[in-house]
Design an enzyme around this catalytic site. Structure first.
Site, PDB file in Angstrom:
ATOM      1  N   ASP A  11       0.478  -1.298  -0.039  1.00 13.68           N
ATOM      2  CA  ASP A  11      -0.391  -0.134  -0.036  1.00 13.68           C
ATOM      3  C   ASP A  11       0.785   1.873  -0.048  1.00 13.68           C
ATOM      4  O   ASP A  11       2.196   1.065  -0.152  1.00 13.68           O
ATOM      5  CB  ASP A  11      -1.219   0.069   1.129  1.00 13.68           C
ATOM      6  N   ASP A  13      -0.357   4.745   0.963  1.00 13.59           N
ATOM      7  CA  ASP A  13      -0.692   6.429   2.002  1.00 13.59           C
ATOM      8  C   ASP A  13      -0.558   5.379   3.684  1.00 13.59           C
ATOM      9  O   ASP A  13      -1.382   4.418   3.676  1.00 13.59           O
ATOM     10  CB  ASP A  13      -2.180   6.857   1.333  1.00 13.59           C
ATOM     11  N   GLU A  20      -0.885  10.739   4.761  1.00 10.67           N
ATOM     12  CA  GLU A  20      -2.232  11.647   5.031  1.00 10.67           C
ATOM     13  C   GLU A  20      -2.399  12.936   5.509  1.00 10.67           C
ATOM     14  O   GLU A  20      -2.890  14.008   5.031  1.00 10.67           O
ATOM     15  CB  GLU A  20      -2.920  10.551   5.400  1.00 10.67           C
ATOM     16  N   GLY A  55     -10.134  10.207  -2.726  1.00 10.77           N
ATOM     17  CA  GLY A  55     -10.007  11.509  -2.774  1.00 10.77           C
ATOM     18  C   GLY A  55     -11.827  12.190  -3.476  1.00 10.77           C
ATOM     19  O   GLY A  55     -12.283  13.476  -2.070  1.00 10.77           O
ATOM     20  N   LYS A  56     -11.712  11.650  -4.588  1.00  9.25           N
ATOM     21  CA  LYS A  56     -13.639  12.199  -5.002  1.00  9.25           C
ATOM     22  C   LYS A  56     -14.003  11.662  -4.230  1.00  9.25           C
ATOM     23  O   LYS A  56     -15.505  12.836  -4.029  1.00  9.25           O
ATOM     24  CB  LYS A  56     -13.606  12.037  -6.532  1.00  9.25           C
ATOM     25  N   GLU A  57     -14.326  10.203  -3.442  1.00  5.32           N
ATOM     26  CA  GLU A  57     -15.237   9.766  -2.952  1.00  5.32           C
ATOM     27  C   GLU A  57     -15.156  10.486  -1.325  1.00  5.32           C
ATOM     28  O   GLU A  57     -16.674  11.345  -1.239  1.00  5.32           O
ATOM     29  CB  GLU A  57     -14.834   8.570  -2.660  1.00  5.32           C
ATOM     30  N   ARG A  58     -13.890  10.899  -0.913  1.00  3.89           N
ATOM     31  CA  ARG A  58     -14.011  11.610  -0.052  1.00  3.89           C
ATOM     32  C   ARG A  58     -14.730  13.369   0.402  1.00  3.89           C
ATOM     33  O   ARG A  58     -15.641  13.758   1.138  1.00  3.89           O
ATOM     34  CB  ARG A  58     -12.504  11.753   0.426  1.00  3.89           C
ATOM     35  N   THR A 125      -5.798   3.518  -3.259  1.00  2.00           N
ATOM     36  CA  THR A 125      -5.875   3.710  -3.702  1.00  2.00           C
ATOM     37  C   THR A 125      -6.286   5.268  -4.628  1.00  2.00           C
ATOM     38  O   THR A 125      -7.219   5.571  -4.957  1.00  2.00           O
ATOM     39  CB  THR A 125      -7.286   4.079  -2.154  1.00  2.00           C
ATOM     40  N   ASP A 185      -1.262  -0.248   6.564  1.00  3.46           N
ATOM     41  CA  ASP A 185      -1.756   0.549   7.943  1.00  3.46           C
ATOM     42  C   ASP A 185      -2.877   0.596   8.114  1.00  3.46           C
ATOM     43  O   ASP A 185      -2.746   1.361   9.174  1.00  3.46           O
ATOM     44  CB  ASP A 185      -1.145   1.831   6.841  1.00  3.46           C
TER      45      ASP A 185
HETATM   46  C1  XBP Z   1      -5.399   5.724   0.732  1.00  3.04           C
HETATM   47  C2  XBP Z   1      -6.782   7.255  -0.042  1.00  3.04           C
HETATM   48  C3  XBP Z   1      -6.382   8.040  -0.580  1.00  3.04           C
HETATM   49  C4  XBP Z   1      -6.013   9.656  -0.462  1.00  3.04           C
HETATM   50  C5  XBP Z   1      -5.759  10.373  -1.034  1.00  3.04           C
HETATM   51  O1  XBP Z   1      -5.657   4.866   1.251  1.00  3.04           O
HETATM   52  O2  XBP Z   1      -7.325   7.292   1.254  1.00  3.04           O
HETATM   53  O3  XBP Z   1      -7.579   8.241  -0.999  1.00  3.04           O
HETATM   54  O4  XBP Z   1      -5.951   9.718   1.293  1.00  3.04           O
HETATM   55  O5  XBP Z   1      -6.076   9.376  -3.049  1.00  3.04           O
HETATM   56  P1  XBP Z   1      -4.821   3.675   1.005  1.00  3.04           P
HETATM   57  P2  XBP Z   1      -6.910  10.585  -4.097  1.00  3.04           P
HETATM   58  O6  XBP Z   1      -3.696   4.040   1.521  1.00  3.04           O
HETATM   59  O7  XBP Z   1      -5.510   2.274   1.750  1.00  3.04           O
HETATM   60  O8  XBP Z   1      -4.758   2.917  -0.619  1.00  3.04           O
HETATM   61  O9  XBP Z   1      -6.939  12.203  -3.642  1.00  3.04           O
HETATM   62  O10 XBP Z   1      -5.408  10.513  -4.974  1.00  3.04           O
HETATM   63  O11 XBP Z   1      -7.952  10.052  -3.708  1.00  3.04           O
HETATM   64 MG    MG Z   2      -2.831   2.969   3.701  1.00  2.00          MG
END
Ligand code: XBP
Ligand code: MG
Length: 258
Positions: A11, A13, A20, A55-58, A125, A185
């Site tokens: 993974d 992030d 984050e 990010g878009k979903e958030r 993601t 994580d």
């Molecule tokens: C990571 C995320 C990502 C980032 C944002 O999740 O949730 O959405 O926060 O990235 P994980 P984008 O580590 O579980 O993959 O804005 O590019 O979507």
């Molecule tokens: Mg992660």
């Protein structure tokens, strides 16, 4: 005979780097103010919003929660996509300036895996541009090429905790999950990896310490360095806490020590 460990799937992030709080969150806020919006995601609020991956979903989830409507007429999806592109631009420039470093043990382990011919992949993601800039700025310009498969963002219809992104990566690697180990994580990440049949090592961080990691093999604070041993937070591991390839093979084989 235990299954051979042939590939490591990371993974990004929170696992490769703590991106984050001080990078993604900051980039979202910069995009909001750049569009003249008075939205602001505090460190605490962002921790709650992280349960929604992508990010878009958030952004969409936040707008629903706060009953916010796009400040422009037209398709709300277009608005979200534009806002998110601004966020990606802000993130890329922030990471490109070299402000974020890799978590302990990541560079060491990637180097050792490459030396031993263990295959590398990424299942994340986040957006592909974000992965590329992080790898380049921390490991060097060739680093993206070290990963045989980089599964990122919208390449699959359903993001973590759905297993789609790990299944996508496994299919591209042409490997069964029993020959691989995933690094995560977060609870959403572990659910995704486990859903694809993968054994998983968790390196928790400030945002994810309280998550449920019961389906993972081992929970650590990080992967450890020679002068900075890791700490076991869950699962079974005795002896020196330094996740090198020998230790990973033991974890993968279900042993609690080397
Ligand atoms: C990571 C995320 C990502 C980032 C944002 O999740 O949730 O959405 O926060 O990235 P994980 P984008 O580590 O579980 O993959 O804005 O590019 O979507
Ligand atoms: Mg992660």
């Amino acid at each position: 005979m235990p299954d051979e460990l042939m590939a490591l799937i990371f993974d990004v992030d929170g696992t490769l780097a703590d991106t984050e709080r001080d990078a993604h969150r900051v980039a979202f806020n910069r995009a909001f103010s750049g569009q003249g919006l008075d939205w602001h995601w505090s460190v605490e609020r962002y921790g709650e919003l992280l349960k929604v991956t992508g990010g878009k979903e958030r952004i969409r989830h936040y707008m629903e929660q706060e009953s916010l409507i796009p400040p422009v007429s037209g398709d709300p999806d277009v608005f979200v996509r534009r806002l998110h592109q601004d966020k990606t631009d802000a993130y890329v420039s922030l990471i490109g300036s070299g402000q974020v470093s890799l978590r302990p043990g990541i560079a060491r382990l990637i180097k050792e895996a490459r030396e031993q011919g263990v295959r590398l992949a990424i299942a994340t993601t986040t957006t592909m541009d974000n992965v590329t800039v992080l790898l380049e700025s921390t490991l060097g310009p060739d680093a993206p090429g070290w990963f045989e498969v980089i599964g990122a963002g919208d390449v699959v219809p359903y993001k973590k905790p759905a297993p789609d992104i790990y299944r996508y990566v496994l299919q591209k690697l042409d490997l069964e999950p029993r020959f691989c180990l995933a690094f995560e994580d977060s609870e959403n990440g572990v659910l995704s990896a486990r859903g694809a049949g993968l054994r998983t090592i968790v390196t928790a961080n400030g945002y994810t310490l309280g998550h449920d990691f019961t389906s993972s093999e081992l929970v650590l604070d990080h992967l450890g360095e020679e002068d900075q041993p890791c700490r076991v937070l869950g699962g079974h591991w005795t002896g020196r806490c330094l996740m090198d390839m020998q230790a990973l093979r033991a974890v993968h084989a279900g042993a609690g020590t080397v």
